[in-house]
Design an enzyme around this catalytic site. Structure first.
Site, mmCIF file in Angstrom:
data_model
loop_
_atom_site.group_PDB
_atom_site.id
_atom_site.type_symbol
_atom_site.label_atom_id
_atom_site.label_comp_id
_atom_site.label_asym_id
_atom_site.label_seq_id
_atom_site.Cartn_x
_atom_site.Cartn_y
_atom_site.Cartn_z
ATOM 1 N N ARG A 121 1.021 10.404 1.051
ATOM 2 C CA ARG A 121 1.470 11.378 2.041
ATOM 3 C C ARG A 121 2.686 12.171 1.564
ATOM 4 N NH1 ARG A 121 1.399 7.264 7.240
ATOM 5 N NH2 ARG A 121 -0.739 6.504 6.963
ATOM 6 N N LYS A 137 -10.857 -1.427 7.117
ATOM 7 C CA LYS A 137 -9.582 -1.208 7.791
ATOM 8 C C LYS A 137 -9.874 -0.728 9.209
ATOM 9 C CE LYS A 137 -5.558 1.898 7.631
ATOM 10 N NZ LYS A 137 -4.802 2.846 6.786
ATOM 11 N N GLU A 156 0.851 -1.193 0.000
ATOM 12 C CA GLU A 156 0.000 0.000 0.000
ATOM 13 C C GLU A 156 0.886 1.242 0.000
ATOM 14 O OE1 GLU A 156 -2.706 2.481 3.212
ATOM 15 O OE2 GLU A 156 -2.544 0.299 3.443
#
Length: 224
Positions: free
Chosen positions: A55, A139, A51
């Site tokens: 950011r 999640k 993943e």
């Protein structure tokens, strides 16, 4: 279930596409080249899915670079916070999406995107909202601050059809405990890609961490 837009389709389950051990390590890279190096190190340690978190400024370019350099690896995008994030990630080549939180608008945007995805939840109300949209895989974030293993055990009797990807506070020391839970389908986190190792270019050490985690996950899968 909420009235969805006619353009929305049924959600695609992330568990159906995850490759390799039940691990979803996070990649946070400053450049596409760094992203590829991290992905290669993880792949050499037995990881099949990663993943890339949105950011950094080059995160999307990193997704594209990994897809090109390592076509055998399943590459997703994390930190999806808006419809534009979802679209940009898909256009960059992301094969699945992960968000740290859930809102009706965000859930509909990710469903509309057509990719497998796991929306972020931390409370029973958020889980219930996701379930109303037909989502049975979410999640659990931040896992350690939201009750961890004991919370997941408690949730299992209430949300019997929901499975979780716990992320946050997971490491080699408690990985087996999380993966042993029947309602956990994969464990995510950044413990396999420590920032200090990434900065120092310690790719072999990252591969070793990945190999250890992969062995733990594969042993549990074989015993199941």
């Amino acid at each position: 279930m909420p009235a969805l837009s006619p353009s929305l389709s049924l959600p695609v389950l992330l568990s159906g596409v995850v490759k390799g051990p039940a691990l979803l390590p996070i990649i946070q890279a400053d450049t596409p080249a760094q992203a590829v190096n991290i992905a290669k190190a993880l792949s050499e340690g037995g990881i099949g899915s990663v993943e890339v978190v949105l950011r950094t400024r080059e995160a999307l370019a990193g997704i594209t670079a990994i897809r090109s350099a390592l076509p055998q690896l399943l590459v997703g995008a994390g930190t999806i916070l808006s419809a534009s994030d979802a679209t940009a990630a898909k256009n960059a080549g992301a094969q699945f999406l992960v968000s740290p939180a859930s809102t009706p608008t965000l859930l509909e945007a990710m469903i509309d995107c057509g990719l497998p995805f796991a929306p972020g939840v931390a409370t029973p109300s958020e889980i219930a909202m996701a379930f109303e949209y037909g989502l049975t895989e979410v999640k659990f974030f931040p896992a350690h601050l939201s009750g961890g293993i004991e919370m997941l055990k408690a949730l299992s009797s209430i949300f019997q059809q929901v499975r979780f990807c716990p992320t946050g506070g997971i490491g080699q020391q408690n990985l087996a405990d999380f993966l042993a839970l029947p309602n956990v389908f994969v464990a995510g986190g950044s413990w396999l890609t420590p920032a200090a190792m990434v900065k120092a270019g310690q790719w072999q050490q990252i591969s070793q961490l990945a190999a250890t985690a992969s062995a733990i996950a594969n042993k549990l899968k074989a015993a199941a």
